[in-house]
Design a protein around this motif. Structure first.
Motif, PDB file in Angstrom:
ATOM      1  N   ARG A   1       9.306  -3.532   0.633  1.00  0.00           N
ATOM      2  CA  ARG A   1       9.827  -3.152  -0.672  1.00  0.00           C
ATOM      3  C   ARG A   1       9.598  -4.263  -1.693  1.00  0.00           C
ATOM      4  O   ARG A   1       9.314  -4.001  -2.866  1.00  0.00           O
ATOM      5  CB  ARG A   1      11.318  -2.826  -0.556  1.00  0.00           C
ATOM      6  N   ALA A   2       9.734  -5.499  -1.259  1.00  0.00           N
ATOM      7  CA  ALA A   2       9.488  -6.626  -2.167  1.00  0.00           C
ATOM      8  C   ALA A   2       8.021  -6.668  -2.577  1.00  0.00           C
ATOM      9  O   ALA A   2       7.703  -6.932  -3.754  1.00  0.00           O
ATOM     10  CB  ALA A   2       9.894  -7.931  -1.495  1.00  0.00           C
TER      11      ALA A   2
ATOM     12  N   SER B   1       0.820  -1.206   0.000  1.00  0.00           N
ATOM     13  CA  SER B   1       0.000   0.000   0.000  1.00  0.00           C
ATOM     14  C   SER B   1       0.859   1.264   0.000  1.00  0.00           C
ATOM     15  O   SER B   1       2.013   1.260   0.426  1.00  0.00           O
ATOM     16  CB  SER B   1      -0.917   0.009   1.228  1.00  0.00           C
ATOM     17  N   GLU B   2       0.265   2.348  -0.451  1.00  0.00           N
ATOM     18  CA  GLU B   2       0.927   3.650  -0.428  1.00  0.00           C
ATOM     19  C   GLU B   2       1.231   4.080   1.008  1.00  0.00           C
ATOM     20  O   GLU B   2       2.246   4.727   1.269  1.00  0.00           O
ATOM     21  CB  GLU B   2       0.038   4.701  -1.108  1.00  0.00           C
ATOM     22  N   ASP B   3       0.338   3.737   1.938  1.00  0.00           N
ATOM     23  CA  ASP B   3       0.547   4.118   3.329  1.00  0.00           C
ATOM     24  C   ASP B   3       1.811   3.483   3.882  1.00  0.00           C
ATOM     25  O   ASP B   3       2.586   4.131   4.603  1.00  0.00           O
ATOM     26  CB  ASP B   3      -0.656   3.689   4.184  1.00  0.00           C
ATOM     27  N   VAL B   4       2.032   2.217   3.578  1.00  0.00           N
ATOM     28  CA  VAL B   4       3.238   1.530   4.043  1.00  0.00           C
ATOM     29  C   VAL B   4       4.475   2.150   3.391  1.00  0.00           C
ATOM     30  O   VAL B   4       5.489   2.393   4.052  1.00  0.00           O
ATOM     31  CB  VAL B   4       3.158   0.022   3.751  1.00  0.00           C
TER      32      VAL B   4
ATOM     33  N   ALA C   1      17.387  -2.951  -1.228  1.00  0.00           N
ATOM     34  CA  ALA C   1      16.760  -1.643  -1.077  1.00  0.00           C
ATOM     35  C   ALA C   1      15.624  -1.428  -2.066  1.00  0.00           C
ATOM     36  O   ALA C   1      14.687  -0.677  -1.789  1.00  0.00           O
ATOM     37  CB  ALA C   1      17.803  -0.541  -1.231  1.00  0.00           C
ATOM     38  N   SER C   2      15.691  -2.085  -3.216  1.00  0.00           N
ATOM     39  CA  SER C   2      14.636  -1.935  -4.220  1.00  0.00           C
ATOM     40  C   SER C   2      13.667  -3.105  -4.217  1.00  0.00           C
ATOM     41  O   SER C   2      12.816  -3.218  -5.102  1.00  0.00           O
ATOM     42  CB  SER C   2      15.255  -1.774  -5.610  1.00  0.00           C
TER      43      SER C   2
ATOM     44  N   LYS D   1       4.333  -5.278  -7.556  1.00  0.00           N
ATOM     45  CA  LYS D   1       3.156  -4.686  -8.188  1.00  0.00           C
ATOM     46  C   LYS D   1       3.458  -3.388  -8.938  1.00  0.00           C
ATOM     47  O   LYS D   1       2.574  -2.818  -9.563  1.00  0.00           O
ATOM     48  CB  LYS D   1       2.085  -4.406  -7.131  1.00  0.00           C
ATOM     49  N   HIS D   2       4.704  -2.914  -8.830  1.00  0.00           N
ATOM     50  CA  HIS D   2       5.057  -1.645  -9.468  1.00  0.00           C
ATOM     51  C   HIS D   2       6.410  -1.780 -10.158  1.00  0.00           C
ATOM     52  O   HIS D   2       7.280  -2.529  -9.716  1.00  0.00           O
ATOM     53  CB  HIS D   2       5.126  -0.510  -8.442  1.00  0.00           C
ATOM     54  N   ALA D   3       6.573  -1.014 -11.230  1.00  0.00           N
ATOM     55  CA  ALA D   3       7.852  -1.007 -11.936  1.00  0.00           C
ATOM     56  C   ALA D   3       8.918  -0.350 -11.067  1.00  0.00           C
ATOM     57  O   ALA D   3       8.647   0.601 -10.346  1.00  0.00           O
ATOM     58  CB  ALA D   3       7.709  -0.249 -13.263  1.00  0.00           C
TER      59      ALA D   3
END
Length: 1000
Positions: free
Chosen positions: A678-679, A644-647, A808-809, A684-686
């Motif tokens: 991060r994983a 989520s964006e909140d996390v 980190a990514s 779900k995102h590039a």
């Protein structure tokens, strides 16, 4: 009251339209922060209790005017208001369906100070430790030294009537508060103090008259029902008007109306400023640690020990001893206090002006214990440092107790019942019988000197814990009544003990309390549901883990087995065999280990939590992040879970320093949790170009060094440099990475094949391509010490890598692949006894930490045990008598040392200090810092540059600037050295280079 609706946030009784209007007005009219989003509300829905109640919204006032405006707007909107400080309350005082006002961020200043009169006036958000640091140069302190002193606020302490370890000598909060300036529910301001100090306003005079009338009317009930023990903080302090001249709160017998507000839990007024009575700092202290073979003995003998006039007598029980021994930060401290395997410890402190007399008091303690049948049971601590270290363990008692893994936790609800000292042993014995009757055990610690022991039965609040809680509370209350004690002895009433106020004080006094609440707050807007008209302690709609609580399905990328261990509270044995072996289990349990006590809000020492130190924002705090993760993993922030964006926002400033791994007493490892988050996001995102470039650095570094001249040319053209950096999302103020060499390409195994001592130098990407001089220095030192040096490069392959840049990514799969390569190449060396030695802390310590969570089993464990930082290896060999290093003095005579966060997390900084001291005539001083702020690529990122520099400016960069020009600056971390260069224009050296210069 609120309720939990399956998944999703609790719902408020305040209509949604009114909430929207309230938020809009606050945004327009105050200068501080206004937070009405779900995640922010969720972070303020809990304190250190078992409860969770979603607030209507959150306001963080920037100044006193904001506080006034927030109250006015809430009153006009008919929305309750709850003032909050550190959020460390253990009974649910600081959670509610209300507008929460957090005073800790900005309303935290000293307003007035009179050293002659020994008084100080502070704002409510002032943290106790901050105040005492401010007072120390004046030889004064505020002596209500509660265990949460590094994070609790003076306003919260007044609201709870806090006590502290030394209350037997200095009294409680109510004995040390001289006046309170408060906002009343009608918006007016009033000063509460001695009657002759009250302002001339008719409102204040009428309040004083009415309170005095009620108190005089209830004198017979006050005499009969108010407990006659020092520790009692329930209800309102109506006994401040004592018609029989037995006033308990002021030594000169004057009535002080402020004492009615002390312990009122914010239900009568909103504190603006507090006037405190100060005490002289004792010149000397000594500590006697009494070891007891039996718990009952320790309780029975306390009544004799207090006759020696100590300033404190504090209990540490066997459970706390064992949990402290499991914590790497506390183990060496608690070991010094032990004689054999005691069942309990009593920490007995004496303080005063005469050091000789204090030592004689320690002798008297030892003689007393011998007379009582326990000769040789006292460990004497004279040095201040060792005393402070042990007191810090005791102060962390709550968090240590909460470090038990699994669903069963010590639960606070009869935690601070107080009984007369002569009944303490019998009370604890009978209460233990009650616990056993209900199939559980209790943890015990704290204030033996005043008959208040923090006892927490171990209960599973997800299952039958609430039923047992009710039964135990009812039986415990009967014991308290039989011994004429207080059901609420220190931590207040809140949600947990509010319903017991009527039981303790009787129906007439309870009605009088309601009359006082009505007098001050007729519309019930100030922290409603506390002290009067309270809910039941076991109302599930208030629980953090109600029966409807259900984590959402998640498959972690790391192995979290061990966090979901279920243990029998009586025997300590694992009651669910095999549950700890599930590599996908335990993530939510690890997150839930945060008990919200706020130990991470400290500023005094250690690493944790650097982003909070810079921002003072709950979102950027280990506790705030853990709350966000818990809400996300239980579906209360929607269906996205960790993705989520909140996390993502909550973890944005987490620099993965691992300070919490070592310093959080309950073991919340946010760096590891960030990997999971991060994983989940990456799935779900590039992944943006910048993150991919950083992650793949070990792969392209061999080729990037051929572009060094082109990079230098770009840097020489400011417009071009800024354009490139902005396209990549890098800060303008940072230099582009420079790849200047390839150490491993020029290196080969060194030394004679006949040498029996070997070592493998693991040269990471940064020290191989960016600072190869560090690797050359390390090789030379190891060779000089007589070692044959191997390297981490297999023939025909690219150098081995720890894989950290991928984490980190969120590219955990690639990190695991790098770890597998490393294991395959390094294990043959390890199997023949060769140590793996690294230079970069974050890389080498990845082998000791993350490698163990990749699912590689015993192989990873074997490598972990054989992996050492350069200075750790040298110290180990020195202690074993193997090291031959002939070192000469340097031109420099002083060294300023900065420790990498991961060195501190793994207690690996002390070896650096020790090996530097091998250099003759070199004085070593370690900077007491948190994170440097660079934290790998964090400080390079454009959006994080300002936060990075704020972290650096907290301690490190000012300390480096103050150093003399000819002082050495030493830092093992690559990012630390770059931050020092950019922020203080000084060159910092790896310890290997310093030792190389000192080779004879």
């Amino acid at each position: 009251m609120t309720s939990l609706s399956g998944s999703g946030l609790q719902t408020s009784k305040v209509p949604a339209a009114r909430v929207t209007e309230l938020a809009a007005r606050l945004q327009r009219e105050i200068a501080g922060e206004v937070l009405f989003d779900a995640a922010s509300r969720g972070r303020y829905s809990t304190d250190a209790s078992i409860y969770q109640v979603m607030p209507v919204g959150v306001v963080i006032p920037r100044h006193q005017h904001d506080l006034q405006v927030a109250l006015d707007i809430a009153r006009e909107a008919k929305v309750p208001l709850l003032a909050r400080g550190g959020g460390t309350s253990q009974c649910g005082q600081t959670v509610g369906d209300a507008l929460v006002v957090d005073t800790s961020r900005w309303l935290n200043q000293v307003v007035e100070f009179d050293p002659e009169a020994r008084t100080v006036v502070v704002e409510p958000g002032m943290v106790l430790d901050d105040l005492n640091r401010w007072l120390k140069p004046h030889g004064l302190w505020f002596p209500v030294d509660v265990s949460t002193s590094a994070q609790c606020t003076i306003g919260g302490m007044a609201g709870n009537n806090s006590c502290g370890s030394r209350s037997i000598h200095y009294g409680n909060m109510v004995h040390n508060v001289l006046g309170i300036e408060a906002l009343l529910a009608d918006g007016s301001q009033g000063y509460f103090g001695f009657l002759h100090e009250l302002p001339a306003s008719e409102r204040m005079r009428e309040l004083a008259r009415q309170v005095q009338r009620i108190a005089e009317r209830e004198q017979p009930n006050i005499q009969e029902h108010f407990p006659k023990v020092l520790r009692r903080v329930g209800g309102y302090n109506l006994d401040l008007f004592d018609c029989q001249n037995q006033r308990p709160y002021d030594p000169d017998g004057q009535v002080n109306l402020a004492h009615l507000l002390v312990g009122s839990e914010g239900t009568l007024g909103v504190t603006r400023r507090i006037k405190l009575r100060l005490s002289p700092l004792p010149r000397h202290k000594v500590l006697g640690v009494v070891n007891f073979p039996g718990f009952y003995q320790s309780m029975d003998m306390t009544q004799h020990i207090v006759k020696l006039d100590p300033t404190a007598v504090e209990l540490v029980d066997r459970t706390m001893i064992e949990l402290s021994l499991e914590n790497p930060a506390f183990r060496p401290v608690i070991e010094k206090a032990l004689i054999g395997q005691p069942d309990a410890l009593l920490l007995v402190e004496f303080a005063g002006e005469d050091a000789g007399e204090l030592r004689r008091q320690l002798d008297r303690l030892s003689e007393l214990m011998a007379d009582l049948g326990l000769p040789g049971s006292v460990v004497c601590m004279i040095e201040g440092a060792e005393q402070t270290a042990l007191w810090n363990v005791r102060k962390a008692g709550l968090n240590i107790m909460m470090s038990m893994k699994g669903d069963g936790k010590p639960v606070s609800f009869i935690e601070d019942c107080a009984v007369p000292l002569e009944h303490l042993a019998e009370y604890t014995a009978k209460l233990t019988e009650v616990f056993h009757k209900h199939g559980t055990e209790g943890t015990w610690y704290a204030h033996a000197s005043v008959g208040t022991l923090h006892v927490r039965p171990i209960l599973d609040m997800r299952r039958d814990g609430s039923d047992k809680m009710r039964a135990i509370a009812e039986e415990a209350s009967e014991l308290v009544r039989a011994y004429k004690g207080a059901f609420s002895g220190e931590h207040g009433d809140g949600i947990c003990r509010g319903e017991w106020v009527a039981w303790q004080f009787g129906p007439q006094l309870n009605a009088a309390f309601k009359e006082i609440k009505q007098l001050f707050d007729p519309d019930n807007l100030l922290n409603p549901g506390k002290i009067v008209d309270t809910p039941r302690m076991d109302d599930h709609s208030y629980f953090r883990f109600p029966r409807t609580y259900q984590p959402i399905p998640v498959t972690p990328v790391l192995d979290w087995s061990g966090w979901d261990v279920l243990r029998d509270p009586l025997t300590g044995e694992q009651s669910a065999p095999g549950s700890a072996g599930d590599p996908t289990g335990g993530l939510i349990k690890a997150v839930e280990m945060c008990n919200n006590n706020g130990h991470c809000r400290k500023f005094d020492a250690g690493t944790m939590c650097p982003s909070y130190r810079a921002t003072r924002d709950e979102q950027h705090l280990t506790r705030g992040r853990a709350n966000t993760l818990r809400l996300a993993l239980s579906g209360q922030l929607g269906s996205e879970g960790l993705a989520s964006e909140d996390v993502k926002a909550a973890l944005d400033l987490c620099v993965s320093c691992k300070g919490c791994k070592r310093e959080c007493p309950t073991g919340v490892d946010m760096a590891k949790m960030k990997i999971e988050a991060r994983a989940a996001w990456a799935s779900k995102h590039a992944i943006p170009l910048r993150e991919r470039l950083i992650a793949e650095m070990p792969r392209y570094a061999p080729y990037a060094r051929h572009l060094a001249s082109a990079v230098a040319a770009v840097e020489r053209v400011p417009l071009l440099s800024r354009w490139v950096k902005r396209r990549l999302g890098l800060a303008d103020q940072r230099a582009l990475p420079s790849f200047v060499g390839n150490f491993l390409a020029e290196a080969s195994d060194t030394g004679s094949a006949t040498q029996t001592r070997e070592v493998l130098l693991f040269v990471d990407t940064f020290n191989n391509y960016m600072e190869p001089e560090n690797a050359r220095a390390a090789r030379r030192v190891l060779e000089a010490a007589g070692y044959r040096v191997h390297f981490n490069q297999a023939p025909g392959q690219r150098p081995l890598c720890c894989g950290r840049t991928y984490l980190a990514s969120g590219q955990v799969g690639k990190a695991k692949a790098e770890a597998k390569r490393a294991l395959e190449h390094l294990l043959p060396f390890v199997e023949r006894g060769v140590a793996i030695v690294g230079l970069e802390p974050s890389c080498l310590l990845t082998m000791r930490d993350e490698f163990l969570r990749y699912g590689y089993g015993e192989k990873a464990v074997v490598l972990s045990k054989a992996s050492f930082l350069f200075e750790e290896f040298l110290l180990r060999e020195h202690q074993a008598g193997h090291l031959r290093l002939d070192l000469k003095p340097l031109a420099e005579t002083r060294a300023l040392l900065h420790g990498h966060c991961h060195q501190k997390a793994f207690d690996a900084l002390r070896p650096v200090e020790q090996v530097l001291r091998w250099i003759p005539k070199l004085e070593v001083r370690t900077v007491e810092t948190s994170c440097c702020g660079m934290a790998g690529s964090f400080g390079y990122e454009r959006e994080h540059y300002e936060a990075s520099m704020q972290m650096g400016e907290l301690a490190l960069l000012p300390a480096v600037r103050k150093a003399e020009a000819d002082d050495l600056v030493v830092a093992d971390g690559t990012s630390c050295r770059h931050q020092i260069h950019d922020g203080a224009q000084r060159t910092a050296l790896h310890v290997a280079r310093v030792l190389e210069r000192a080779l004879a």
